[in-house]
Design a protein around this motif. Sequence first.
Motif, PDB file in Angstrom:
ATOM      1  N   LEU A 195       6.768  92.543  73.384  1.00 28.91           N
ATOM      2  CA  LEU A 195       5.934  93.360  74.259  1.00 28.91           C
ATOM      3  C   LEU A 195       6.310  93.139  75.713  1.00 28.91           C
ATOM      4  CD1 LEU A 195       2.385  92.847  72.671  1.00 28.91           C
ATOM      5  CD2 LEU A 195       4.158  94.490  72.036  1.00 28.91           C
ATOM      6  N   TYR A 249       7.964  98.531  74.641  1.00 28.92           N
ATOM      7  CA  TYR A 249       8.252  97.661  73.506  1.00 28.92           C
ATOM      8  C   TYR A 249       9.765  97.454  73.455  1.00 28.92           C
ATOM      9  CZ  TYR A 249       3.643  99.153  71.656  1.00 28.92           C
ATOM     10  OH  TYR A 249       2.316  99.431  71.472  1.00 28.92           O
ATOM     11  N   TRP A 256      -1.971  92.166  69.368  1.00 32.38           N
ATOM     12  CA  TRP A 256      -1.786  92.413  67.939  1.00 32.38           C
ATOM     13  C   TRP A 256      -2.995  92.020  67.105  1.00 32.38           C
ATOM     14  CZ3 TRP A 256       1.586  95.744  66.714  1.00 32.38           C
ATOM     15  CH2 TRP A 256       2.800  95.846  67.367  1.00 32.38           C
ATOM     16  N   TYR A 293      -1.931  98.869  76.988  1.00 29.75           N
ATOM     17  CA  TYR A 293      -0.748  98.814  76.134  1.00 29.75           C
ATOM     18  C   TYR A 293       0.416  98.198  76.911  1.00 29.75           C
ATOM     19  CZ  TYR A 293      -2.788 101.601  72.391  1.00 29.75           C
ATOM     20  OH  TYR A 293      -3.563 102.035  71.347  1.00 29.75           O
ATOM     21  N   LYS A 338       5.480  93.367  63.402  1.00 27.78           N
ATOM     22  CA  LYS A 338       5.380  93.067  64.834  1.00 27.78           C
ATOM     23  C   LYS A 338       6.442  92.068  65.297  1.00 27.78           C
ATOM     24  CE  LYS A 338       2.236  89.158  64.415  1.00 27.78           C
ATOM     25  NZ  LYS A 338       1.003  88.524  64.877  1.00 27.78           N
ATOM     26  N   GLU A 370       0.423  88.715  73.748  1.00 27.19           N
ATOM     27  CA  GLU A 370       0.802  89.270  72.448  1.00 27.19           C
ATOM     28  C   GLU A 370      -0.264  88.985  71.393  1.00 27.19           C
ATOM     29  OE1 GLU A 370       4.666  88.668  70.998  1.00 27.19           O
ATOM     30  OE2 GLU A 370       5.677  89.414  72.792  1.00 27.19           O
ATOM     31  N   LEU A 419       9.335  93.287  67.345  1.00 31.38           N
ATOM     32  CA  LEU A 419       9.068  93.875  68.654  1.00 31.38           C
ATOM     33  C   LEU A 419       8.628  92.816  69.663  1.00 31.38           C
ATOM     34  CD1 LEU A 419       7.035  96.877  67.298  1.00 31.38           C
ATOM     35  CD2 LEU A 419       9.298  97.045  68.315  1.00 31.38           C
ATOM     36  N   ALA A 449       4.381  98.343  63.769  1.00 26.86           N
ATOM     37  CA  ALA A 449       4.597  99.492  64.639  1.00 26.86           C
ATOM     38  C   ALA A 449       5.388 100.541  63.890  1.00 26.86           C
ATOM     39  CB  ALA A 449       5.336  99.078  65.908  1.00 26.86           C
ATOM     40  N   ALA A 505       1.010 101.808  67.160  1.00 27.57           N
ATOM     41  CA  ALA A 505       0.701 100.399  66.883  1.00 27.57           C
ATOM     42  C   ALA A 505      -0.396 100.300  65.828  1.00 27.57           C
ATOM     43  CB  ALA A 505       0.271  99.696  68.161  1.00 27.57           C
ATOM     44  N   PRO A 543       5.561 103.379  75.061  1.00 25.86           N
ATOM     45  CA  PRO A 543       4.432 103.250  74.112  1.00 25.86           C
ATOM     46  C   PRO A 543       3.989 104.567  73.483  1.00 25.86           C
ATOM     47  CG  PRO A 543       3.730 102.850  76.376  1.00 25.86           C
ATOM     48  CD  PRO A 543       5.230 102.852  76.389  1.00 25.86           C
ATOM     49  N   ASN A 549      14.537  99.396  74.492  1.00 25.09           N
ATOM     50  CA  ASN A 549      13.214  99.539  75.081  1.00 25.09           C
ATOM     51  C   ASN A 549      12.637 100.894  74.704  1.00 25.09           C
ATOM     52  OD1 ASN A 549      13.417  97.034  76.275  1.00 25.09           O
ATOM     53  ND2 ASN A 549      14.022  97.827  78.283  1.00 25.09           N
TER      54      ASN A 549
END
Length: 624
Positions: A137, A155, A193, A151, A132, A189, A135, A102, A174, A169, A166
Amino acid sequence: MNTPFADGILNALTGAGTGRDPRSYNAYFFRRLSDYEIEATYRASWLCRKGIDKPATEMVRERRNWQADADQIRKLEALERKLDLWNKLKRAEILRGLGGAAMVMWIGNDRPDAPINPDSPGKLRSLHVWHKSRLTLGPMRTDPADEWYGYPTFYTLNTGGRLPVNIHPSRVIAFRGDPIPDIRGGSWEEQFWGDSKVQTVLDAVQNSDTAQNGFAALIKDARNRRIGIPGMTQMAATADGERILSARMKAMALGESMFGVTFYDSGDGTKGGETIEDRQMTWAGIPDINNNYLGMVCGAFDMPATVMLGKSPDGQNATGASDIELWHKTIKARQDLDLRPCIDQLDVVLVPTALGAPDGDVWWEFAPLSTPSEKEEAETFKATADAMDKVRTSGAIPDEAFAKGYQNLLSEKGWIPGLDGALAEIPPDERFGLNASNDDDTNEEDPSALQAGQRVAANDAATWLADASPRPLYVQRKLLNAADLIAWAKDNGFDTTLPASDMHVTILYSRSPVDPMKMGRAWSEDEKGQITVRPGGPRVIERLGENAVVLRFAAPDLEWRHREMIEAGGSHDWPEYAPHITISYGVPADIDLDALKPFNGVLRFGPEIFEALDLDWKQKVSEE
């Protein structure tokens, strides 16, 4: 009775497709690699590392070409350098190949959990790229009407030393891995991803590395020497014997290293001596096996061996040009399908930050991946110029719009260095061909061969043009190489011709009054105001009017110029305009003109000559 159907082939003799087929017990299974395994593979295998890094580098190495004003481009590129954008995009693409990443945009002092306002997005301060794993989700957005449907709601960034943050998006770009088919479900997740590229290529990479490492281990056995020593077993059983044996081996090794020969005990006739055997390892087939495994890796990464291995391809007459062309197409597809959406999300904030406000007229394209040679560039320039000339002569685009478009094209391609600066110094009317300057001196050698930019006539045109009120108008161009046409005519039986000074092509014969200053100037003339009709093309010798014999020829530039003058208010006595040069008025009627092969050489015409229309011109015609 129901007839059973099955897909596949059955063979009762070999067992193929039946229960005796060994393949019927084959099955694939999937084990998702952990982040640790992915990292270890990437860091330990050069094949894996290059397969991930090379495409990422290729996608960003030439950056992008902005389509905007020069000052806007300067500001945009300055901000890209300040943000270190292209290095960060490369890192993000590498992490995409390792499972996902990200790029987080930090904008002014905004709250990171608030959505970006596209009309007033704030100032972009910095960009940060994280794997990733940094992060977490939030729940997936499930409202199809939501702009960010599919989405995470947010994140959560875990940087280690600070409290989790937080982030909305819209502020997170991403870089997702290979998509996972939604067949068996899986975690949220995992679905978001996608897969790491390492997941797909791991078997091919391991097979190739194993083959190479195995071959490397055999190299020490390339030459295997065996030495037989009589009574060695009994000798090694005692301390003294072991000492003697060790000293013997050292002496043998020392002798070989110093003199390149081996000394050994050959016996004395009553007892056997030492025996030495050399065995040479045979490598036949091993290079082919290694190359096949390397080929499998290249296929897994969708990368030609020319790129992966950095060597010319094997094979007769192979140059690698086709491989590179296909590779560039692959990279171009990845740029458009994977990287461009990420950059477009970034530009919502980057462009207003650089320019002060959003600008819908600013756009960009990825720069070409390859640079053409000077010969290829010249050929492209010539083909483009020819195509643009045809567009102009078609009349489909007004002069001013065509001039602006053509100048922009030349500027974007960089074919004429310094063009933008030079054009900026020219008044708009002259820059776009609406009016011409008139401050060059007349050519002293030939009053009809005028300097570029002049609009004067042979018969005191400077005085005549001083008054721009509408009047009947005659416009012509003198044939500068009339001697060539006269020589052709005399060789083909013409007794007399018009003098060279009278040979010309008429552009306009307007009985209707017209303002000469509204006629502009021809686009196709060169810097001297001249036009050249290239050799060849449609040409014919024919009679025109009562007794004129002319050379008719195709000249789209002249036809377009004539039509331009008619549209500006001029008139024409004939149904259509036919470019021609009158050769003679004294050719007997019984000469078969159809039997003559027309003059086929180049025709060079001087600048346009504007004159008052002379309705008594026939009385002044003479031949020699």
